[in-house]
Design a protein around this motif. Structure first.
Motif, PDB file in Angstrom:
ATOM      1  N   SER A  78      24.429  16.087  23.042  1.00 53.40           N
ATOM      2  CA  SER A  78      23.439  16.450  22.044  1.00 53.40           C
ATOM      3  C   SER A  78      23.216  15.292  21.076  1.00 53.40           C
ATOM      4  CB  SER A  78      23.920  17.685  21.269  1.00 53.40           C
ATOM      5  OG  SER A  78      22.992  18.056  20.275  1.00 53.40           O
ATOM      6  N   LEU A  79      21.997  15.202  20.558  1.00 53.02           N
ATOM      7  CA  LEU A  79      21.675  14.231  19.510  1.00 53.02           C
ATOM      8  C   LEU A  79      21.635  14.971  18.186  1.00 53.02           C
ATOM      9  CD1 LEU A  79      20.738  11.381  18.594  1.00 53.02           C
ATOM     10  CD2 LEU A  79      18.392  12.200  18.912  1.00 53.02           C
ATOM     11  N   ALA A  80      22.414  14.504  17.230  1.00 53.11           N
ATOM     12  CA  ALA A  80      22.427  15.098  15.894  1.00 53.11           C
ATOM     13  C   ALA A  80      21.689  14.179  14.933  1.00 53.11           C
ATOM     14  CB  ALA A  80      23.863  15.306  15.417  1.00 53.11           C
ATOM     15  N   GLU A  81      20.699  14.739  14.250  1.00 56.06           N
ATOM     16  CA  GLU A  81      19.985  14.011  13.207  1.00 56.06           C
ATOM     17  C   GLU A  81      20.424  14.570  11.857  1.00 56.06           C
ATOM     18  OE1 GLU A  81      15.646  13.302  14.390  1.00 56.06           O
ATOM     19  OE2 GLU A  81      16.279  14.950  15.699  1.00 56.06           O
ATOM     20  N   ILE A  82      20.961  13.697  11.014  1.00 54.03           N
ATOM     21  CA  ILE A  82      21.537  14.106   9.735  1.00 54.03           C
ATOM     22  C   ILE A  82      20.752  13.451   8.600  1.00 54.03           C
ATOM     23  CG2 ILE A  82      23.631  14.149   8.316  1.00 54.03           C
ATOM     24  CD1 ILE A  82      25.198  13.647  10.967  1.00 54.03           C
ATOM     25  N   SER A  83      20.348  14.257   7.619  1.00 60.88           N
ATOM     26  CA  SER A  83      19.619  13.727   6.459  1.00 60.88           C
ATOM     27  C   SER A  83      20.267  14.248   5.180  1.00 60.88           C
ATOM     28  CB  SER A  83      18.151  14.165   6.489  1.00 60.88           C
ATOM     29  OG  SER A  83      17.507  13.715   7.656  1.00 60.88           O
ATOM     30  N   ILE A  84      20.696  13.333   4.324  1.00 63.06           N
ATOM     31  CA  ILE A  84      21.231  13.708   3.016  1.00 63.06           C
ATOM     32  C   ILE A  84      20.044  13.831   2.065  1.00 63.06           C
ATOM     33  CG2 ILE A  84      22.907  13.172   1.209  1.00 63.06           C
ATOM     34  CD1 ILE A  84      24.173  13.433   3.961  1.00 63.06           C
ATOM     35  N   ASN A  85      19.565  15.037   1.858  1.00 59.42           N
ATOM     36  CA  ASN A  85      18.334  15.252   1.100  1.00 59.42           C
ATOM     37  C   ASN A  85      18.539  15.246  -0.411  1.00 59.42           C
ATOM     38  OD1 ASN A  85      16.933  15.535   3.528  1.00 59.42           O
ATOM     39  ND2 ASN A  85      17.330  17.730   3.612  1.00 59.42           N
ATOM     40  N   ASN A  86      19.692  15.698  -0.845  1.00 62.13           N
ATOM     41  CA  ASN A  86      19.956  15.774  -2.284  1.00 62.13           C
ATOM     42  C   ASN A  86      21.456  15.692  -2.510  1.00 62.13           C
ATOM     43  OD1 ASN A  86      19.783  16.161  -5.030  1.00 62.13           O
ATOM     44  ND2 ASN A  86      19.462  18.381  -4.888  1.00 62.13           N
ATOM     45  N   LEU A  87      21.897  14.674  -3.214  1.00 62.63           N
ATOM     46  CA  LEU A  87      23.329  14.501  -3.453  1.00 62.63           C
ATOM     47  C   LEU A  87      23.552  14.092  -4.902  1.00 62.63           C
ATOM     48  CD1 LEU A  87      26.141  14.533  -2.093  1.00 62.63           C
ATOM     49  CD2 LEU A  87      25.851  12.080  -1.679  1.00 62.63           C
ATOM     50  N   LYS A  88      24.184  14.992  -5.662  1.00 60.30           N
ATOM     51  CA  LYS A  88      24.493  14.724  -7.069  1.00 60.30           C
ATOM     52  C   LYS A  88      25.992  14.533  -7.277  1.00 60.30           C
ATOM     53  CE  LYS A  88      20.554  17.490  -8.631  1.00 60.30           C
ATOM     54  NZ  LYS A  88      20.133  18.714  -9.385  1.00 60.30           N
ATOM     55  N   ALA A  89      26.782  15.144  -6.401  1.00 59.10           N
ATOM     56  CA  ALA A  89      28.239  15.049  -6.480  1.00 59.10           C
ATOM     57  C   ALA A  89      28.815  15.543  -5.166  1.00 59.10           C
ATOM     58  CB  ALA A  89      28.773  15.875  -7.646  1.00 59.10           C
ATOM     59  N   ILE A  90      30.093  15.243  -4.927  1.00 62.21           N
ATOM     60  CA  ILE A  90      30.785  15.727  -3.727  1.00 62.21           C
ATOM     61  C   ILE A  90      31.967  16.569  -4.164  1.00 62.21           C
ATOM     62  CG2 ILE A  90      32.085  15.088  -1.660  1.00 62.21           C
ATOM     63  CD1 ILE A  90      30.443  12.518  -1.529  1.00 62.21           C
ATOM     64  N   ASN A  91      31.991  17.798  -3.721  1.00 60.40           N
ATOM     65  CA  ASN A  91      33.080  18.710  -4.025  1.00 60.40           C
ATOM     66  C   ASN A  91      34.249  18.430  -3.087  1.00 60.40           C
ATOM     67  OD1 ASN A  91      34.762  20.875  -4.564  1.00 60.40           O
ATOM     68  ND2 ASN A  91      33.119  22.392  -4.596  1.00 60.40           N
ATOM     69  N   LYS A  92      35.389  18.065  -3.642  1.00 62.87           N
ATOM     70  CA  LYS A  92      36.554  17.711  -2.823  1.00 62.87           C
ATOM     71  C   LYS A  92      37.063  18.892  -1.993  1.00 62.87           C
ATOM     72  CE  LYS A  92      38.271  14.008  -5.813  1.00 62.87           C
ATOM     73  NZ  LYS A  92      39.403  13.521  -6.638  1.00 62.87           N
ATOM     74  N   GLN A  93      36.831  20.095  -2.465  1.00 58.92           N
ATOM     75  CA  GLN A  93      37.244  21.299  -1.722  1.00 58.92           C
ATOM     76  C   GLN A  93      36.029  22.069  -1.211  1.00 58.92           C
ATOM     77  OE1 GLN A  93      39.049  20.669  -4.832  1.00 58.92           O
ATOM     78  NE2 GLN A  93      40.545  19.700  -3.485  1.00 58.92           N
ATOM     79  N   GLY A  94      34.942  21.371  -0.969  1.00 59.63           N
ATOM     80  CA  GLY A  94      33.718  22.029  -0.524  1.00 59.63           C
ATOM     81  C   GLY A  94      33.817  22.588   0.880  1.00 59.63           C
ATOM     82  N   ASN A  95      33.207  23.739   1.099  1.00 59.15           N
ATOM     83  CA  ASN A  95      33.187  24.357   2.425  1.00 59.15           C
ATOM     84  C   ASN A  95      31.996  23.919   3.257  1.00 59.15           C
ATOM     85  OD1 ASN A  95      35.541  25.959   2.140  1.00 59.15           O
ATOM     86  ND2 ASN A  95      34.409  27.427   0.904  1.00 59.15           N
ATOM     87  N   ASN A  96      30.913  23.526   2.613  1.00 58.31           N
ATOM     88  CA  ASN A  96      29.672  23.235   3.324  1.00 58.31           C
ATOM     89  C   ASN A  96      29.238  21.777   3.231  1.00 58.31           C
ATOM     90  OD1 ASN A  96      29.053  26.016   4.157  1.00 58.31           O
ATOM     91  ND2 ASN A  96      28.844  26.375   1.973  1.00 58.31           N
ATOM     92  N   SER A  97      30.078  20.940   2.672  1.00 53.95           N
ATOM     93  CA  SER A  97      29.734  19.532   2.501  1.00 53.95           C
ATOM     94  C   SER A  97      29.796  18.781   3.827  1.00 53.95           C
ATOM     95  CB  SER A  97      30.690  18.876   1.498  1.00 53.95           C
ATOM     96  OG  SER A  97      30.456  17.484   1.429  1.00 53.95           O
ATOM     97  N   ILE A  98      28.853  17.863   4.025  1.00 53.36           N
ATOM     98  CA  ILE A  98      28.885  17.003   5.207  1.00 53.36           C
ATOM     99  C   ILE A  98      30.067  16.036   5.130  1.00 53.36           C
ATOM    100  CG2 ILE A  98      27.417  15.176   4.266  1.00 53.36           C
ATOM    101  CD1 ILE A  98      27.257  16.562   7.870  1.00 53.36           C
TER     102      ILE A  98
END
Length: 205
Positions: A93-113
């Motif tokens: 499969s080909l995965a296309e990834i786009s970071i559309n909006n990034l203000k911060a990264i949650n170290k314990q995030g469940n949905n973060s790339i």
């Protein structure tokens, strides 16, 4: 009666088209798990929140390799009543990834790339690096050269490293599902501005 048949036929066609390209609701990983094996492509937006505000929004589109091949099993052709055809399906499969909006990264995030990557690269959370990552994109080749083969009443999967094994391809090894569940890692075969920035920030080759 004719009108009924036309309507039924139209519904079936629309349903088939709908399954070609599936758009999953935000953060609905189960939707991807459900449709990735049958749809031509699946896309999902993963969002991470802090309080009521969205601090990260990443769009992922997975496009499966097209086509299946039909070949013969030369070693079991003599078995009475056994079909000589097998169906081989690519899981690439080909995965296309786009970071559309990034203000911060949650170290314990469940949905973060960056859910997995943040564990080995804490520099990602620095404000100057957040600015570099925002708006970046990447393309990844997932499950490269992985195939699943179906024969009557049996199934096995193969790769070009360890040969073939009996059974269905394990979900925990499926890179399409792992990308959606756990985010990007440094062992996917990827390129693009997102990868260039990660390589620079995390000081990896």
């Amino acid at each position: 009666m004719t009108k009924y048949l036309i309507t039924l036929s139209s519904l079936l066609v629309l349903n088939a088209i709908a399954q070609d390209h599936v758009k999953c609701p935000n953060n609905d990983i189960q939707c991807v798990y459900t449709h990735i094996g049958s749809a031509k492509s699946v896309d999902i937006t993963k969002t991470e929140r802090k309080g009521r505000g969205i601090i990260e929004s990443t769009h992922i589109k997975l496009t499966n390799a097209t086509g299946s091949t039909y070949t013969e099993f030369p070693d079991i052709q003599s078995m009475p009543g056994f079909k000589r055809e097998k169906r081989e399906k690519s899981l690439q499969s080909l995965a296309e990834i786009s970071i559309n909006n990034l203000k911060a990264i949650n170290k314990q995030g469940n949905n973060s790339i960056f859910k997995t990557l943040i564990k080995t690269c804490p520099n990602l959370v620095l404000s100057e690096n957040i600015k570099k990552l925002n708006g970046t994109k990447a393309e990844c080749v997932l499950n490269e050269n992985i195939t699943v083969t179906y024969v009557p009443e049996d199934i096995y999967w193969c790769d070009h490293h360890s040969g073939c094994r009996h059974g269905e391809y394990p979900e925990e090894m499926d890179e399409r599902l792992q990308l959606v569940s756990n985010g990007i890692t440094n062992y996917y075969k990827c390129n693009g501005s997102l990868i260039e920035q990660i390589t620079s920030i995390c000081d990896t080759e």
